[in-house]
Design an enzyme around this catalytic site. Structure first.
Site, mmCIF file in Angstrom:
data_model
loop_
_atom_site.group_PDB
_atom_site.id
_atom_site.type_symbol
_atom_site.label_atom_id
_atom_site.label_comp_id
_atom_site.label_asym_id
_atom_site.label_seq_id
_atom_site.Cartn_x
_atom_site.Cartn_y
_atom_site.Cartn_z
ATOM 1 N N GLN A 139 -14.494 1.649 2.275
ATOM 2 C CA GLN A 139 -13.897 1.208 0.923
ATOM 3 C C GLN A 139 -13.701 2.594 0.185
ATOM 4 O O GLN A 139 -14.456 3.421 -0.043
ATOM 5 C CB GLN A 139 -14.649 0.237 0.048
ATOM 6 C CG GLN A 139 -14.158 -0.262 -1.136
ATOM 7 C CD GLN A 139 -15.064 -1.316 -1.919
ATOM 8 O OE1 GLN A 139 -16.263 -1.317 -1.692
ATOM 9 N NE2 GLN A 139 -14.547 -1.903 -2.597
ATOM 10 N N HIS A 147 -6.775 -6.037 2.686
ATOM 11 C CA HIS A 147 -5.546 -5.509 3.340
ATOM 12 C C HIS A 147 -5.021 -6.564 4.128
ATOM 13 O O HIS A 147 -5.776 -7.207 5.105
ATOM 14 C CB HIS A 147 -6.177 -4.349 4.290
ATOM 15 C CG HIS A 147 -6.847 -3.269 3.435
ATOM 16 N ND1 HIS A 147 -6.007 -2.036 3.261
ATOM 17 C CD2 HIS A 147 -8.028 -3.214 2.999
ATOM 18 C CE1 HIS A 147 -6.853 -1.299 2.498
ATOM 19 N NE2 HIS A 147 -8.000 -1.767 2.550
ATOM 20 N N HIS A 163 -10.596 -5.744 -2.701
ATOM 21 C CA HIS A 163 -9.367 -6.060 -2.394
ATOM 22 C C HIS A 163 -9.261 -6.493 -0.781
ATOM 23 O O HIS A 163 -10.043 -6.080 -0.017
ATOM 24 C CB HIS A 163 -8.269 -4.810 -2.650
ATOM 25 C CG HIS A 163 -8.937 -3.673 -2.039
ATOM 26 N ND1 HIS A 163 -10.134 -2.963 -2.297
ATOM 27 C CD2 HIS A 163 -8.263 -2.886 -0.760
ATOM 28 C CE1 HIS A 163 -10.005 -1.827 -1.625
ATOM 29 N NE2 HIS A 163 -9.292 -1.735 -0.896
ATOM 30 N N ASP A 169 0.853 -1.128 0.028
ATOM 31 C CA ASP A 169 -0.128 0.043 0.078
ATOM 32 C C ASP A 169 0.896 1.223 0.074
ATOM 33 O O ASP A 169 1.694 1.144 0.795
ATOM 34 C CB ASP A 169 -0.928 0.056 1.283
ATOM 35 C CG ASP A 169 -2.140 1.044 1.226
ATOM 36 O OD1 ASP A 169 -1.847 2.191 0.818
ATOM 37 O OD2 ASP A 169 -3.100 0.476 1.443
#
Length: 145
Positions: free
Chosen positions: A101, A109, A107, A37
């Site tokens: 989101q 995390h 996705h 990220d």
């Protein structure tokens, strides 16, 4: 954005999958991509996404692609634990803007949690590129065994 709507093929993760935007790739196979990220909540914060499922959230992804994503989540979580030795690991997946989101391509995390350190605010601070490159190299090496 609500839970219902059309998938936008111009979202940032779709562009990363197509190679139109760069990422600090940690893992990739035919179905799944994992990368760091850029705005981590903790050192080692990674994202795992399906490459062939145009789904905005968990309600739209098919079981086979979700299973592939989760298999990589487990594999990546183990690599993060082995390499970074956090006190814990937070695995999170958000559905819809009210749930947190911000990119509407499903996705997951993987966020290492370290003793005595709070969780940073998502998207508040961009990580240093040299730090991301060094971490990328460590995790890639760990995943390659």
């Amino acid at each position: 954005m609500s839970l219902h709507g059309q998938y936008d093929p111009q979202n940032v993760f779709a562009k990363i999958i197509r190679g139109e935007l760069p990422c600090y790739k940690i893992y990739e196979d035919e179905q799944v991509l994992a990368f760091l990220d850029l705005f981590p909540q903790s050192y080692g914060h990674c994202l795992v996404i399906p490459k062939n499922a145009p789904a905005r959230n968990i309600l739209e992804i098919d079981d086979a692609n979700l299973a592939k994503v989760m298999a990589v989540v487990r594999k990546l979580t183990q690599a993060v634990v082995d390499e970074l030795e956090p006190a814990g690991v937070q695995v999170a997946q958000f559905n819809g803007a009210p749930a947190g989101q911000t990119v509407f391509h499903i996705h997951v995390h993987v966020i290492p949690r370290f003793e005595g350190e709070g969780l940073g605010i998502h998207a508040a601070t961009k990580a240093d590129s040299a730090e991301l490159e060094a971490l990328q190299a460590r995790l890639v090496k760990r995943l390659q065994g």
